[in-house]
Design an enzyme around this catalytic site. Sequence first.
Site, PDB file in Angstrom:
ATOM      1  N   GLY B  88      18.357 -27.691 -25.615  1.00  0.00           N
ATOM      2  CA  GLY B  88      18.305 -26.424 -26.673  1.00  0.00           C
ATOM      3  C   GLY B  88      17.751 -27.912 -27.794  1.00  0.00           C
ATOM      4  O   GLY B  88      17.211 -28.854 -28.129  1.00  0.00           O
ATOM      5  N   LEU B  89      17.836 -27.562 -29.176  1.00  0.00           N
ATOM      6  CA  LEU B  89      17.630 -27.988 -30.527  1.00  0.00           C
ATOM      7  C   LEU B  89      16.263 -28.142 -30.603  1.00  0.00           C
ATOM      8  O   LEU B  89      15.471 -29.608 -30.915  1.00  0.00           O
ATOM      9  CB  LEU B  89      18.467 -29.007 -30.559  1.00  0.00           C
ATOM     10  CG  LEU B  89      19.693 -29.062 -30.365  1.00  0.00           C
ATOM     11  CD1 LEU B  89      20.632 -30.676 -30.353  1.00  0.00           C
ATOM     12  CD2 LEU B  89      20.075 -28.222 -32.136  1.00  0.00           C
ATOM     13  N   CYS B  90      15.488 -27.121 -30.039  1.00  0.00           N
ATOM     14  CA  CYS B  90      13.922 -27.152 -30.377  1.00  0.00           C
ATOM     15  C   CYS B  90      13.766 -25.795 -31.433  1.00  0.00           C
ATOM     16  O   CYS B  90      12.439 -25.277 -30.781  1.00  0.00           O
ATOM     17  CB  CYS B  90      13.385 -27.553 -28.963  1.00  0.00           C
ATOM     18  SG  CYS B  90      13.982 -26.880 -27.850  1.00  0.00           S
ATOM     19  N   GLY B  91      14.007 -25.431 -32.324  1.00  0.00           N
ATOM     20  CA  GLY B  91      14.052 -24.535 -33.631  1.00  0.00           C
ATOM     21  C   GLY B  91      13.563 -24.002 -32.311  1.00  0.00           C
ATOM     22  O   GLY B  91      14.770 -22.775 -32.395  1.00  0.00           O
ATOM     23  N   PHE B  93      11.117 -22.381 -30.298  1.00  0.00           N
ATOM     24  CA  PHE B  93      10.258 -22.224 -29.290  1.00  0.00           C
ATOM     25  C   PHE B  93      11.252 -21.457 -28.332  1.00  0.00           C
ATOM     26  O   PHE B  93      10.681 -21.076 -27.864  1.00  0.00           O
ATOM     27  CB  PHE B  93      10.856 -24.216 -28.987  1.00  0.00           C
ATOM     28  CG  PHE B  93       9.812 -24.589 -27.524  1.00  0.00           C
ATOM     29  CD1 PHE B  93       8.762 -24.422 -27.086  1.00  0.00           C
ATOM     30  CD2 PHE B  93      10.709 -24.414 -26.560  1.00  0.00           C
ATOM     31  CE1 PHE B  93       8.018 -24.869 -26.084  1.00  0.00           C
ATOM     32  CE2 PHE B  93       9.993 -24.768 -25.345  1.00  0.00           C
ATOM     33  CZ  PHE B  93       8.315 -24.612 -25.278  1.00  0.00           C
TER      34      PHE B  93
END
Lengths: 133, 289
Positions: B88-91, B93
């Site tokens: 995770g942690l990709c906006g 996306f």
Amino acid sequence: MKEFRLEIVTPDKTVYSGEVESLIVPAYDGYLGVMANHAPLLCTIKTGIVFIKKEKTEELLCTGGGFLETAKNKTTLLVDSCEKPGEIDLQRAQEAITRAKDRLKAPKPGLDIDRAQAALSRAMNRLKVSGKA
Amino acid sequence: MIQNIRQIKRKIRSVNNIKKITRAMEMVSAAKLRKVQDKLYAIRPYADKMKTLLGDLTENVKDLNYPLFAPRETVKKQIFIAISSDKGLCGSFNANIYRLTQRFLAENHNTSLITIGKKITDYSAKQESTILARYTYLPVSISFNEIRQMINPVVEAFESGKVDKVSILYTEFVNAVKYIPKIYPFLPIQQAEKKGPSKETKSGYGYIYEPGPDVILGKLIPRYVETAFYRILLESMSSEHAARMAAMRNATDSAQELIDTLTLVYNKARQATITRELIDIVGGAEALK
């Protein structure tokens, strides 16, 4: 001599891009020469050696299987792999040969014979090209 | 009041630590992006050339009769391949991928799902969608053999007529700040648009085929399908890292902003205590007179 454009493209990089005078490739049933203004041709390429000639210098390349298209004085080689003799990893090729030979000598059930044979011929070809350079 | 000041100070420190982490993650993503991007830029010319080759070939072969090219009149059953990231942690996306998957499944019944990436796999499992196959934690340097194993069942299902259409949802990488989620019609293979005037001159030359066009087509098509799929995987991976990089940069900026505001509050509070102490002292001195 008249020149034509040659591009050799593999999934990893564009190996060659430039004007050459003549090109010899391992085609479907034997080596095939291409010079400027060749008739439009589409053929398959086998594992083998590619010879590129330009201004009296000849370059050898070790190639995997693929395709060749030539039309309008532009030739494109789409191959799985293509290496200059200096780039060949001899040790890896040796290891691949012993591995493939072992596999073919004592075939286990479920062995992909075509694949092992293809691996063997690829590795042998690499040794051959580096020996010639 | 002293306690309050201490609390603010502690908060500044913890936000600073967050900032350090997000900055490090941004740099890690930048390095990973560069690696995947190199691979993507290497395969793009190969994939494009292969597409033109296929286009030239199909244009010149009369009565093309290869199952992978024939669009089916009625689409009874189809396969939808959704590609997300593993982490995770990709906006937005992955959120985009979830949304488009949901919409596609709602619009098209009788769809079997194939998920690539942990995020979409978990999401679809929660939604109780029927998942045909799932792949997680694919390596960046995936070999063509592995790709073959992934897509051969799909291609076979299409050829045998069990499935009439295969689409892939992936995120196309335009550049480090632009990436677009896209649904790509994978099978049947889209034929290149018929070129009008240039076709005359081309067929006028007449291609020589070594061996015959059928044999070449038979070899070219599997290769084309694999290359196209590999390219899509790389596009998605590049987009993922670019998205994470952007998300982490935003996080770092927000952390800095927060630190600035907190520092201001801290200074004000500190000054207020000093002023109060001074008033106390002055007041005490006044009283002694």
